[in-house]
Design a protein around this motif. Structure first.
Motif, PDB file in Angstrom:
ATOM      1  N   ALA A 102       0.897  -1.248   0.013  1.00 14.32           N
ATOM      2  CA  ALA A 102      -0.018   0.086  -0.013  1.00 14.32           C
ATOM      3  C   ALA A 102       0.860   1.282   0.011  1.00 14.32           C
ATOM      4  O   ALA A 102       0.547   2.323  -0.753  1.00 14.32           O
ATOM      5  CB  ALA A 102      -0.988  -0.209   1.318  1.00 14.32           C
ATOM      6  N   ALA A 103       1.952   1.284   0.719  1.00 11.47           N
ATOM      7  CA  ALA A 103       2.877   2.271   0.950  1.00 11.47           C
ATOM      8  C   ALA A 103       3.599   2.712  -0.659  1.00 11.47           C
ATOM      9  O   ALA A 103       3.720   3.660  -0.746  1.00 11.47           O
ATOM     10  CB  ALA A 103       3.991   2.128   1.949  1.00 11.47           C
ATOM     11  N   ARG A 104       4.027   1.552  -1.237  1.00 10.01           N
ATOM     12  CA  ARG A 104       4.731   1.442  -2.680  1.00 10.01           C
ATOM     13  C   ARG A 104       3.575   2.176  -3.599  1.00 10.01           C
ATOM     14  O   ARG A 104       4.014   2.854  -4.554  1.00 10.01           O
ATOM     15  CB  ARG A 104       5.410   0.335  -2.916  1.00 10.01           C
ATOM     16  N   GLN A 105       2.360   1.804  -3.342  1.00 12.23           N
ATOM     17  CA  GLN A 105       1.519   1.846  -4.606  1.00 12.23           C
ATOM     18  C   GLN A 105       0.592   3.297  -4.257  1.00 12.23           C
ATOM     19  O   GLN A 105      -0.349   3.736  -5.122  1.00 12.23           O
ATOM     20  CB  GLN A 105       0.609   0.918  -4.673  1.00 12.23           C
ATOM     21  N   ASP A 117       6.526   8.176  11.988  1.00 18.26           N
ATOM     22  CA  ASP A 117       7.906   7.344  11.617  1.00 18.26           C
ATOM     23  C   ASP A 117       8.594   6.770  12.778  1.00 18.26           C
ATOM     24  O   ASP A 117       9.918   6.449  12.727  1.00 18.26           O
ATOM     25  CB  ASP A 117       8.786   8.207  10.777  1.00 18.26           C
ATOM     26  N   GLU A 118       7.726   6.684  13.839  1.00 15.16           N
ATOM     27  CA  GLU A 118       8.495   6.047  14.996  1.00 15.16           C
ATOM     28  C   GLU A 118       8.864   4.540  14.648  1.00 15.16           C
ATOM     29  O   GLU A 118       7.958   3.958  14.362  1.00 15.16           O
ATOM     30  CB  GLU A 118       7.414   6.299  16.316  1.00 15.16           C
ATOM     31  N   PRO A 119      10.118   4.268  14.761  1.00 11.92           N
ATOM     32  CA  PRO A 119      10.501   2.877  14.755  1.00 11.92           C
ATOM     33  C   PRO A 119      10.140   2.003  15.782  1.00 11.92           C
ATOM     34  O   PRO A 119      10.045   2.298  16.780  1.00 11.92           O
ATOM     35  CB  PRO A 119      12.003   2.925  14.753  1.00 11.92           C
ATOM     36  N   GLU A 159       1.331   9.950   2.765  1.00 12.37           N
ATOM     37  CA  GLU A 159       1.516  10.287   4.162  1.00 12.37           C
ATOM     38  C   GLU A 159       0.900   9.180   5.084  1.00 12.37           C
ATOM     39  O   GLU A 159       1.386   8.497   5.997  1.00 12.37           O
ATOM     40  CB  GLU A 159       1.413  11.470   4.832  1.00 12.37           C
ATOM     41  N   VAL A 160      -0.530   8.871   4.922  1.00 12.55           N
ATOM     42  CA  VAL A 160      -1.184   7.871   5.586  1.00 12.55           C
ATOM     43  C   VAL A 160      -0.680   6.647   5.282  1.00 12.55           C
ATOM     44  O   VAL A 160      -0.465   5.854   6.247  1.00 12.55           O
ATOM     45  CB  VAL A 160      -2.646   7.884   5.214  1.00 12.55           C
ATOM     46  N   ALA A 161      -0.429   6.364   3.912  1.00 15.22           N
ATOM     47  CA  ALA A 161       0.134   4.753   3.915  1.00 15.22           C
ATOM     48  C   ALA A 161       1.572   4.498   4.611  1.00 15.22           C
ATOM     49  O   ALA A 161       1.750   3.546   4.996  1.00 15.22           O
ATOM     50  CB  ALA A 161       0.240   4.512   2.369  1.00 15.22           C
ATOM     51  N   GLU A 162       2.385   5.542   4.526  1.00 16.14           N
ATOM     52  CA  GLU A 162       3.447   5.756   5.182  1.00 16.14           C
ATOM     53  C   GLU A 162       3.559   5.009   6.615  1.00 16.14           C
ATOM     54  O   GLU A 162       4.318   4.721   7.240  1.00 16.14           O
ATOM     55  CB  GLU A 162       4.660   6.456   4.821  1.00 16.14           C
ATOM     56  N   SER A 163       2.406   6.036   7.432  1.00 18.21           N
ATOM     57  CA  SER A 163       2.204   6.026   8.642  1.00 18.21           C
ATOM     58  C   SER A 163       1.763   4.588   9.152  1.00 18.21           C
ATOM     59  O   SER A 163       2.168   4.093  10.012  1.00 18.21           O
ATOM     60  CB  SER A 163       1.332   6.833   9.106  1.00 18.21           C
ATOM     61  N   GLU A 164       0.950   4.128   8.196  1.00 18.02           N
ATOM     62  CA  GLU A 164       0.294   2.553   8.343  1.00 18.02           C
ATOM     63  C   GLU A 164       1.407   1.618   8.307  1.00 18.02           C
ATOM     64  O   GLU A 164       1.393   0.700   9.041  1.00 18.02           O
ATOM     65  CB  GLU A 164      -0.843   2.376   7.419  1.00 18.02           C
ATOM     66  N   LEU A 165       2.390   1.849   7.544  1.00 21.43           N
ATOM     67  CA  LEU A 165       3.552   0.891   7.441  1.00 21.43           C
ATOM     68  C   LEU A 165       4.336   1.070   8.731  1.00 21.43           C
ATOM     69  O   LEU A 165       4.795   0.048   9.157  1.00 21.43           O
ATOM     70  CB  LEU A 165       4.212   1.297   6.068  1.00 21.43           C
TER      71      LEU A 165
END
Length: 180
Positions: A73-76, A168-170, A83-89
């Motif tokens: 989802a983040a790549r697509q 982006d918290e690891p 931003e939402v997709a990267e947060s979900e990742l």
């Protein structure tokens, strides 16, 4: 005649100052483009590594599916949903690698150690790249807010820079493992 010379000198000084400001703004926009490209590269790297880990068979099937779907989802994701997709990742990574036991189980699997190191490095670089990007956005916005830039339209047709806000918290267990 003397007044005409002083007016000409003043116009030249103003023109040089405006030209210098326009050049500075152009450099800030170039820095912003470079920072955005670096951020995109780090986000893509993190998603790719996560997707590989999700298909490697070193995780349980539920965790593999969660990571694979979030990374895909983040790549697509379209730009407005990125931003939402990267947060979900990020949330999926934290959910899967919440416990140190999960990290150790992956590490003990064949190829797991290398995959974890690569993922930990990618997860560590994303916040730095985002910080550099947002710093460039802040600097460009500050200059673009000046009246002289607005009045003389020194920004041209460049879009107003937008910060990239995401979670982006690891995962703590993954970062703790990488610190050893």
């Amino acid at each position: 005649m003397s007044t005409l010379i002083w007016v000409a000198v003043a116009l030249v000084v103003v023109a040089v100052y405006l030209s210098w400001t326009a050049g500075r703004l152009d450099r800030l926009h170039s820095r912003l483009d470079a920072a955005r490209a670096a951020l995109d590269a780090q986000l893509l790297r993190r998603a790719s590594i996560t997707q590989e880990l999700g298909t490697a068979g070193v995780l349980d099937p539920a965790s593999s599916m969660v990571l694979y779907q979030a990374a895909h989802a983040a790549r697509q994701a379209e730009e407005e949903n990125r931003e939402v997709a990267e947060s979900e990742l990020s949330q999926a990574l934290r959910a899967v690698f919440e416990e140190p036991a999960q990290v150790e189980a992956v590490r003990e699997a064949p190829g797991g150690e290398a995959a974890l190191e690569e993922l930990a490095e990618a997860v560590r670089r994303v916040p730095m790249a985002r910080r550099f990007h947002n710093d460039a956005v802040r600097a460009a916005r500050a200059l673009r807010r000046h009246r002289k830039v607005r009045w003389f339209r020194l920004a041209g047709h460049a879009p107003f820079p937008l910060a990239f806000e995401m979670d982006d918290e690891p995962p703590a267990a993954l970062v703790a493992r990488a610190a050893h």
